[in-house]
Design a protein around this motif. Structure first.
Motif, mmCIF file in Angstrom:
data_model
loop_
_atom_site.group_PDB
_atom_site.id
_atom_site.type_symbol
_atom_site.label_atom_id
_atom_site.label_comp_id
_atom_site.label_asym_id
_atom_site.label_seq_id
_atom_site.Cartn_x
_atom_site.Cartn_y
_atom_site.Cartn_z
ATOM 1 N N ILE A 59 32.008 35.648 40.169
ATOM 2 C CA ILE A 59 33.592 35.741 40.679
ATOM 3 C C ILE A 59 33.515 36.040 42.273
ATOM 4 O O ILE A 59 33.062 36.833 42.876
ATOM 5 N N LEU A 60 34.302 34.956 42.861
ATOM 6 C CA LEU A 60 34.353 35.223 44.363
ATOM 7 C C LEU A 60 35.769 35.514 44.748
ATOM 8 O O LEU A 60 36.780 35.100 44.568
ATOM 9 N N TYR A 61 35.781 36.417 45.650
ATOM 10 C CA TYR A 61 37.145 36.957 46.037
ATOM 11 C C TYR A 61 37.154 36.576 47.620
ATOM 12 O O TYR A 61 36.196 36.671 48.506
ATOM 13 N N LYS A 62 38.050 35.385 47.750
ATOM 14 C CA LYS A 62 38.363 34.921 49.231
ATOM 15 C C LYS A 62 39.532 35.793 49.938
ATOM 16 O O LYS A 62 40.465 35.615 49.320
ATOM 17 N N LEU A 63 39.282 36.612 50.835
ATOM 18 C CA LEU A 63 40.185 37.553 51.493
ATOM 19 C C LEU A 63 41.405 36.745 52.111
ATOM 20 O O LEU A 63 40.855 35.776 52.973
ATOM 21 N N GLY A 64 42.540 37.024 51.957
ATOM 22 C CA GLY A 64 43.593 36.646 52.833
ATOM 23 C C GLY A 64 44.170 37.530 53.618
ATOM 24 O O GLY A 64 43.362 38.115 54.567
ATOM 25 N N ASN A 65 45.304 38.452 53.223
ATOM 26 C CA ASN A 65 45.825 39.455 53.938
ATOM 27 C C ASN A 65 45.185 40.584 53.438
ATOM 28 O O ASN A 65 45.390 41.804 53.974
ATOM 29 N N GLY A 66 44.392 40.689 52.369
ATOM 30 C CA GLY A 66 43.724 42.037 51.642
ATOM 31 C C GLY A 66 44.713 42.741 50.727
ATOM 32 O O GLY A 66 44.392 43.872 50.414
ATOM 33 N N ILE A 67 46.055 42.364 50.768
ATOM 34 C CA ILE A 67 47.072 43.268 50.262
ATOM 35 C C ILE A 67 46.764 43.335 48.562
ATOM 36 O O ILE A 67 46.952 44.517 47.951
ATOM 37 N N SER A 68 46.526 42.365 48.016
ATOM 38 C CA SER A 68 46.197 42.564 46.456
ATOM 39 C C SER A 68 44.858 42.720 45.935
ATOM 40 O O SER A 68 44.464 42.632 44.656
#
Length: 539
Positions: free
Chosen positions: A257-266
């Protein structure tokens, strides 16, 4: 059935099914006419095994059980008064080794045949005698001429022996792990039930992680998790089986499972596996949280300030926990983020709505090395039942007489086609004078190809795969698998008393199968009209 007091209505239903059945033949994908069945229900009908057991085998059981006073049971079957076992249309008969007992078994076969028309094939049957008098065996051979076998014997591939099984009794040609590899990796493309089951369970896990999908996942999120983070929730002692399995597979699922960070809010800072597939904390009160001066509900956004990473410096009051924090700060690789985008979760780069059981299975399964020869075995013109032997040859797993000799199963490992040669796979299918004659007629005289007989089977497959002309390449690959099948069939016929075909008849059989396969190929049929040379390769 009426004689056995079956209900008359049920008997009438069965009679209607047997006497009124109509059949049609499908030719070129179109049904052509109907005709009435002359022999009742056809083989494969779901009623067939039941009617066969009730109407035929039950009668045979009654005949066998009507034993004369002089009949003696086999000593292992005496307590159960066992005389026979049925498996489909195979029958195993048991008795003491004396004339009266054997006569009852054989006369029962004859009586049953006269009543039903189902006559036992004596030539395809086998008799086994253990510790019997020589006069009894000679009497049996003189009166019934049934082939005699020697123990141990295999029935449907399973050895029938009284002692404990050893490796020689059930040594598999290819291990199950290798069978379950894709064809491109040298396997047969089967699926391990454990891996496929894990993939199905992880699909449930995935629906919980992305927080959308099935009704079940929505219920879990709202009623089971109730605001707790999925990755660190403990396994309850009284939970359901499926929920326990889902929680136990979290460690395996994290790897993909890969987490691609955007704004990091969620994305949870401490509990989501966003950093190198790992969670920074393992439970809500993990000391690393206090050491960082943070809270359990912190998100990745809390350590991003003005478009840059702002890592915690640590809390000096929790010196005993600073080691875990220091390790994370030291190894932090500053992943990319985008404040204008939302955080995204994917399964190895696959979009959430494209993740299926097959995608997950392909990620978690055991992988093998890529096989360059697999395309030659499973070629475009392949005949599936012929491919299997060619596949075994590429893996060097064909059970030749030399293999059986090394396992101490037989005492003679000579080739059945030539006196003095050892029957190895390379000798039998490539280097044997019998095989060379067939190869020379087809490969040299028809295609003008002179092969290197020192190469193994895999080398031949790779050699033909390298041929630039596509039709010739496919026809030669087809020849390899058809040749191996026909040669192996004649080898077995000679070995087990089935006769000898000869190289010319063998080659005729090969060409018949090749022409039949070519005629069924629309791709090759179109080319034949424009390239007459292809017809020469198939004549």
């Amino acid at each position: 059935m009426a004689h056995m007091n079956f209900p008359s209505l049920f008997v009438s239903w069965v009679r209607a099914c047997v006497t009124t059945a109509m059949f049609s033949i499908k030719v070129n994908w179109a049904s052509c006419g109907y005709f009435k069945g002359a022999k009742g229900i056809h083989q494969g009908d779901s009623m067939s095994p039941y009617l066969f057991t009730i109407g035929a085998m039950h009668v045979f059981s009654c005949i066998l059980n009507d034993s004369p006073p002089l009949f003696k049971f086999h000593w292992r079957c005496k307590e159960l008064r066992l005389t026979h076992l049925f498996f489909a249309d195979d029958v195993l008969l048991f008795s003491h080794g004396d004339v009266d007992s054997i006569s009852h078994l054989m006369s029962s076969l004859e009586r049953f045949g006269n009543l039903s028309g189902l006559t036992a094939s004596i030539n395809k049957s086998t008799s086994f005698f253990c510790n019997c008098e020589t006069e009894t065996i000679e009497w049996f051979d003189l009166n019934y001429s049934m082939p005699r076998g020697l123990l141990p014997v295999k029935f449907l591939g399973v050895p029938l022996i009284s002692s404990k099984l050893c490796i020689n009794d059930c040594g598999a040609k290819v291990s199950w792990v290798n069978l379950c590899l894709p064809k491109e990796e040298g396997g047969l493309g089967l699926k391990k039930s454990e891996e496929w089951n894990y993939a199905q369970i992880i699909l449930h896990l995935w629906s919980v992680v992305i927080q959308k999908g099935s009704l079940w996942s929505n219920w879990v999120i709202n009623s089971v998790l109730r605001g707790r983070n999925f990755w660190v929730v403990p396994i309850p002692t009284d939970c359901s089986w499926i929920w326990r399995k889902v929680l136990k597979l979290r460690t395996l699922a994290k790897r993909f499972i890969l987490y691609k960070l955007g704004n990091g809010i969620s994305t949870s800072l401490w509990f989501d596996p966003w950093w190198k597939h790992n969670c920074l904390a393992t439970y809500l009160t993990d000391p690393i949280i206090r050491a960082a001066g943070s809270t359990p509900n912190a998100t990745v956004f809390t350590i991003i300030c003005f478009g840059e990473w702002r890592l915690p410096r640590g809390n000096s009051q929790h010196h005993h926990s600073n080691h875990a924090l220091a390790t994370w700060l030291r190894d932090f690789d500053y992943p990319l983020f985008d404040l204008d985008q939302d955080d995204q979760i994917s399964w190895e780069g696959v979009k959430p709505n494209h993740v299926t059981t097959r995608v997950i299975w392909d990620s978690i399964r055991i992988r093998g090395e890529s096989c360059t020869w697999s395309a030659g075995v499973w070629c475009k013109l392949k005949i599936t039942r012929f491919c299997f032997l060619s596949w075994l040859l590429c893996l060097d797993k064909v059970v030749t007489r030399s293999v059986l000799y090394d396992r101490h199963v037989i005492s003679d490992n000579s080739c059945i086609f030539i006196v003095g040669g050892l029957e190895t796979a390379h000798h039998l299918f490539i280097n044997c004078p019998y095989a060379r004659l067939v190869h020379r007629v087809y490969l040299s005289e028809t295609h003008g190809i002179t092969m290197d007989y020192s190469m193994d089977w895999k080398g031949w497959v790779l050699y033909f795969l390298a041929i630039a002309d596509a039709p010739q390449r496919q026809i030669l690959l087809l020849y390899l698998q058809v040749f191996s099948y026909h040669l192996w069939r004649e080898r077995n016929a000679r070995l087990h008393g089935g006769g000898s075909f000869g190289p010319r008849k063998l080659l005729t059989g090969i060409m018949v199968d090749m022409r039949g396969r070519a005629a069924a190929s629309t791709w090759l049929s179109r080319l034949i009209s424009s390239r007459p040379i292809i017809c020469t390769w198939l004549i």
